[in-house]
Design an enzyme around this catalytic site. Structure first.
Site, mmCIF file in Angstrom:
data_model
loop_
_atom_site.group_PDB
_atom_site.id
_atom_site.type_symbol
_atom_site.label_atom_id
_atom_site.label_comp_id
_atom_site.label_asym_id
_atom_site.label_seq_id
_atom_site.Cartn_x
_atom_site.Cartn_y
_atom_site.Cartn_z
ATOM 1 N N GLU A 1 71.667 0.015 57.051
ATOM 2 C CA GLU A 1 69.984 -0.479 56.096
ATOM 3 C C GLU A 1 69.191 1.350 57.200
ATOM 4 O O GLU A 1 69.287 0.988 58.496
ATOM 5 C CB GLU A 1 69.538 -1.848 55.702
ATOM 6 C CG GLU A 1 68.888 -1.791 55.653
ATOM 7 C CD GLU A 1 67.160 -1.652 55.851
ATOM 8 O OE1 GLU A 1 66.529 -0.499 55.858
ATOM 9 O OE2 GLU A 1 66.892 -2.211 56.684
ATOM 10 N N CYS B 1 61.117 0.355 57.863
ATOM 11 C CA CYS B 1 61.745 1.042 56.959
ATOM 12 C C CYS B 1 60.848 1.297 55.947
ATOM 13 O O CYS B 1 61.082 1.817 55.128
ATOM 14 C CB CYS B 1 62.870 0.708 56.998
ATOM 15 S SG CYS B 1 63.656 -0.686 56.604
ATOM 16 N N GLU C 1 59.345 10.333 57.954
ATOM 17 C CA GLU C 1 59.134 8.909 58.330
ATOM 18 C C GLU C 1 58.434 8.660 59.675
ATOM 19 O O GLU C 1 59.189 9.251 60.692
ATOM 20 C CB GLU C 1 60.445 8.207 58.440
ATOM 21 C CG GLU C 1 60.101 6.762 58.416
ATOM 22 C CD GLU C 1 61.145 5.147 58.660
ATOM 23 O OE1 GLU C 1 62.819 6.168 58.738
ATOM 24 O OE2 GLU C 1 61.169 4.224 57.892
ATOM 25 N N SER D 1 68.221 3.731 62.483
ATOM 26 C CA SER D 1 67.680 5.741 62.056
ATOM 27 C C SER D 1 69.369 5.885 61.019
ATOM 28 O O SER D 1 70.305 5.958 61.409
ATOM 29 C CB SER D 1 67.005 6.180 62.777
ATOM 30 O OG SER D 1 68.750 6.161 63.931
ATOM 31 N N LYS E 1 75.259 -7.274 68.110
ATOM 32 C CA LYS E 1 74.433 -5.595 69.552
ATOM 33 C C LYS E 1 72.650 -6.040 69.433
ATOM 34 O O LYS E 1 72.152 -5.440 68.038
ATOM 35 C CB LYS E 1 74.995 -4.648 69.424
ATOM 36 C CG LYS E 1 75.537 -3.946 70.918
ATOM 37 C CD LYS E 1 74.068 -3.685 70.710
ATOM 38 C CE LYS E 1 73.394 -2.488 70.560
ATOM 39 N NZ LYS E 1 72.574 -2.088 70.986
#
Ligand code: ADP
Length: 491
Positions: A260, A294, A391, A239, A184
């Protein structure tokens, strides 16, 4: 026709726009548009999967599971190796699609082709090294045999920032382990994944082993799949809030998860560091992928004795970078992936200026078309500034001065997340001390680059669970089954 127009034409001629389920491409009634962030224009429209399509993909993956698990490891390995070769042969197609849909400069997209393909080669090599063990129990009354089995059909949900590498980093270990897969891709960047699945079809992966369902309405499709008892694995990159929501969904069906999630990597420069090398590493890890990674350095803690010099040099390097459409020659920094994302970054920069930060370079949006933002350095920020603690996912480097090792470790560890950290110092003792105390999953020493297919990628705390890549990566897709025998010497 110029070179980039030729590349775009060839890439769009290759990429399918449908869903791939059970070895067949099918189109849907509804479609959604994929946008080029460098121009704001529509690239193409692709099929929009419904919850029923998602379930059909799971049906196919579940049907193919037994025969794929029974396929000899060497055969699985050879297919992955063929896919590695195929991705390299199609490097122009993959690089162009990534730049078109995600924005990164073409040279970085070629870099991602190499990095992303490497997971296919690495896990083709791991597929034939899945081992168990045979040992006596401590009491001597049992023999303990363990065997590894594929966990089962796996749903792989990927983000938009590395459209190829995030797909291969999940699909390669899953397929190597003997799991069937449903990919996906992120709604912003589905084209690269669609091309990847077409390449997999071309090299001969059997029907049902790899399926792809792109959709503009993810949760209504993935929710019922995650609740279905046939789904046994969920691997997600994205996220932290979405990861938390998916972990809750997965709990309802005790589906194994690999997560992750977000990061907030500190980049620490001590007074004994090679300052030139640290500045270059800072530029690389901050500006790679426009900062949309990330594991990008997010906050720069620099010893007060070198902080001013470091800030000036970093600002000078960033001001020399050329911002523009990644398809054009000589571009270093592409657009932000969407206008929404650019607004978010802009808001964080404005708040940092209100916090008292000094803008050394950048700080502004670039006039359109496209969603560009200037490479930015903001110095003298207080450690409490939002820009330092959340972030950024953009080309913005905040600098905070520090005095002592304990102080900077306190700053670094004062975070809900813990993915990566970067440390620049000339002292090996300091490296060892810091490495033992930093609350992160990955540490780069005197470098701005840590990703490698042979290394375990992943984080601690709210940065997630599990590891991708390395010998650890395949374990995420394997179950250990224990078979006990009585001691054969006891009558
Ligand atoms: P980002 O957009 O920053 O990468 P997201 O977590 O929003 O982070 O998205 C990562 C991936 O997760 C994308 O493929 C997205 O479509 C998917 N996603 C977003 N929300 C959900 C959800 N509620 N359930 C399942 N997948 C989701």
């Amino acid at each position: 026709m110029d070179e980039s127009a030729r590349l775009v034409e060839a890439a769009l001629a290759y990429v399918p726009t449908g869903l791939y389920i059970d070895g067949t491409w099918r189109s849907t009634e509804n479609t959604f548009d994929v946008i080029n962030p460098a121009t704001g224009a529509v690239i193409t429209a692709i099929s929009d999967a419904t919850p029923e399509d998602g379930m059909a993909a799971l049906d196919a993956a579940a049907r193919a599971q037994e025969s794929w698990a029974a396929t000899a490891p060497r055969v699985r390995a050879e297919l992955l190796r063929a896919l590695f070769e195929c991705v390299h042969e199609l490097r122009d197609v993959f690089a162009t699609l990534m730049t078109l849909e995600m924005g990164k400069p073409l040279t970085e997209s070629y870099g991602e082709v190499t990095y992303g393909a490497e997971f296919l080669r690495w896990f083709s090599e791991e597929a034939v090294r899945i081992n168990g063990r045979y040992t006596p129990s401590p009491e001597g009354n049992l023999r303990i045999l363990t065997v590894k089995r594929p966990v089962g059909p796996a749903l792989l949900i990927t983000p938009w920032n590395f459209p190829l590498a995030m797909a291969t980093r999940k699909a390669a270990p899953a397929l190597a382990a003997g799991c069937t897969t449903i990919l996906k891709p992120a709604g912003l960047t589905p084209l690269t994944s669609l091309a990847f699945v077409k390449a997999a079809e071309e090299v001969g992966f059997p029907p049902g082993v790899i399926n792809i369902v792109a959709t503009s309405r993810t949760a209504p499709m993935t929710g019922p799949m995650i609740q279905d008892p046939r789904l046994r694995k969920l691997s997600f990159t994205g996220s932290t809030p979405t990861g938390m929501a998916l972990m809750k969904e997965a709990a309802g069906n005790v589906v194994r998860t690999s997560m992750e999630l977000g990061g907030n990597a500190p980049f620490i420069v001590f007074e004994d560091a090679d300052l030139d090398a640290a500045v270059t590493a800072a530029r690389l890890t901050k500006l790679r992928n426009m900062g949309e990674a990330c594991n990008a350095a997010n906050r720069f803690y620099v010893h007060s004795s070198v902080a001013q010099k470091f800030g000036e040099r970093l600002a000078a390097e960033l001001s020399a970078l050329r911002v523009g459409n990644g398809l054009a020659e000589g571009i270093d920094v592409g657009p932000i992936v969407s206008d929404v994302e650019r607004d978010r970054i802009d808001g964080m920069v404005q708040a940092a200026i209100e916090d008292g930060g000094t803008v050394l370079v950048g700080g502004n949006r670039v006039a359109g078309p496209g969603f560009f933002f200037e490479p930015t350095v903001i110095a003298n920020l207080p450690a409490t500034s939002t820009l330092v603690n959340e972030e950024i996912f953009g080309p913005v480097a905040p600098i905070v001065p520090f005095e002592t090792e304990d102080e900077v470790l306190g700053y670094a560890n004062n975070s809900d997340v813990g993915l990566a950290a970067y440390v620049h110092t000339g002292s090996i003792e300091r490296v060892l001390r810091i490495a033992e105390r930093l609350e992160v999953g990955m540490i780069g020493i005197n470098s701005g680059t840590i990703s490698n297919a042979a290394a375990p990628f992943g984080g601690v705390k709210h940065s997630g669970t599990g590891r991708e890549g390395g010998s650890e990566g395949i374990e995420e897709y394997l179950e250990t089954v224990y078979v006990g025998f009585p001691d054969p010497f006891t009558k």
